[in-house]
Design an enzyme around this catalytic site. Structure first.
Site, PDB file in Angstrom:
ATOM      1  N   TYR A  75       0.860  -1.184   0.000  1.00 47.32           N
ATOM      2  CA  TYR A  75       0.000   0.000   0.000  1.00 47.32           C
ATOM      3  C   TYR A  75       0.898   1.236   0.000  1.00 47.32           C
ATOM      4  O   TYR A  75       1.386   1.667   1.043  1.00 47.32           O
ATOM      5  CB  TYR A  75      -0.883   0.036   1.251  1.00 47.32           C
ATOM      6  CG  TYR A  75      -1.983  -0.997   1.315  1.00 47.32           C
ATOM      7  CD1 TYR A  75      -2.321  -1.770   0.212  1.00 47.32           C
ATOM      8  CD2 TYR A  75      -2.696  -1.183   2.496  1.00 47.32           C
ATOM      9  CE1 TYR A  75      -3.334  -2.714   0.289  1.00 47.32           C
ATOM     10  CE2 TYR A  75      -3.719  -2.111   2.572  1.00 47.32           C
ATOM     11  CZ  TYR A  75      -4.027  -2.887   1.477  1.00 47.32           C
ATOM     12  OH  TYR A  75      -5.041  -3.808   1.554  1.00 47.32           O
TER      13      TYR A  75
ATOM     14  N   PRO B 283     -23.143   5.549  -6.605  1.00 44.05           N
ATOM     15  CA  PRO B 283     -24.251   6.253  -5.958  1.00 44.05           C
ATOM     16  C   PRO B 283     -25.372   5.305  -5.531  1.00 44.05           C
ATOM     17  O   PRO B 283     -25.647   4.311  -6.201  1.00 44.05           O
ATOM     18  CB  PRO B 283     -24.729   7.221  -7.047  1.00 44.05           C
ATOM     19  CG  PRO B 283     -23.540   7.419  -7.933  1.00 44.05           C
ATOM     20  CD  PRO B 283     -22.833   6.090  -7.932  1.00 44.05           C
TER      21      PRO B 283
END
Length: 298
Positions: free
Chosen positions: A71, A231
């Site tokens: 990461y 969404p």
């Protein structure tokens, strides 16, 4: 849903090996960069902002952090940020990392590590985090092939004292059986959230039956994965959120946590406000009807 006085303790606790953790934790994947994670040209996040998020997480009672040496952005790595923000580490802090995949210094993905290379990956995590042992190491895999040789290599590092506990990531149920024949498995980290597939539900169920912690990733983003959540307009999630005065992210986290006492959520963010909102989700208790309705469809 207000987050003013709610801490991670509101979600309850779980015994992860010999360590007790709050079930609402923190995932560091998004912390080193802005925008989509795990891409070579990601824009680095401001270090002070990232450090502030991590320190606020601890203030809010988060004591389970998920990370990995792979990461990182061009200027930031999740492990470096954890070290900078939290060392010397609180006694109750549990840091879980992953090995298996890798990235070269330019950020490009490398083939999965061989059993011989896993020791180097473990040692790299130790160096970056500034620790003499790792609390939890998850073997991250892709595919359905045998993991016995690789998991056996990690079991040897556990026996040598470099690793306290072992876990698995991105697995199928037969991998858990194979690993447990070699060494104890304290957690399984798989993709899971509203809209989970039958296979994902099966892994969660098996872990619950065996007392193995189930640690879902992308529980907010869902199939949006590293790009983030799509969404929720017009969905059941939005309707429940509106009726509860909560965000859709909080509803998704609450639903996931209510799938079992063995579920440990690790939502990640680079924003203190979003962090506080996520932690507050641990206090949101959905009704049985809401849980059922959310599980039937978006």
């Amino acid at each position: 849903m207000t987050s003013t006085t709610i801490t991670a303790a509101a979600a309850g606790t779980w015994q992860l090996g010999d360590r007790t953790v709050n079930r609402l934790g923190f995932g560091t994947m998004r912390l080193p960069q802005r925008g989509e994670a795990l891409i070579p040209d990601a824009v680095p996040r401001d270090r002070d902002q990232a450090v502030a998020v991590l320190r606020r997480a601890v203030e809010l009672g988060v004591n389970h952090f998920d990370t990995a040496a792979f990461y990182f952005s061009a200027l930031r790595s999740a492990n470096e940020l954890l070290n900078r923000a939290l060392a010397p580490y609180p006694d109750d802090l549990v840091i879980a990392t992953k090995v298996g995949p890798g990235r070269d210094p330019s950020g490009h993905w490398l083939p999965h590590a061989t059993p011989a290379q896993l020791r180097g990956q473990v040692e790299e995590n130790l160096r970056q985090l500034g620790r003499d042992h790792l609390d939890v190491v998850n073997l991250r895999i892709v595919g359905s092939d045998s993991i016995a040789e690789r998991f056996g290599a990690l079991a040897e590092l556990r026996d040598a004292g470099l690793v306290r506990h072992l876990g698995l990531s991105n697995i199928q149920t037969h991998h858990l059986v194979e690993a447990q024949a070699i060494a104890p498995v304290v957690c399984v980290q798989n993709m899971y959230g509203i809209g989970a597939s039958a296979e994902q539900e099966e892994v969660l169920r098996v872990c619950g039956e065996q007392g193995v912690a189930f640690v879902p990733f992308y529980s907010i983003a869902g199939h949006g994965r590293t790009a983030g959540a799509s969404p929720d307009e017009g969905s059941v999630v939005e309707a429940v959120a509106r009726s509860r005065g909560a965000s859709t992210a909080q509803v998704r986290l609450a639903w996931t946590l209510q799938r079992g006492a063995h579920v440990l959520a690790i939502p990640g963010t680079g924003d203190v406000g979003h962090l506080e909102e996520n932690v507050a989700a641990g206090a949101l208790r959905l009704s049985e009807g809401e849980v059922r309705e959310l599980g039937l469809g978006l």
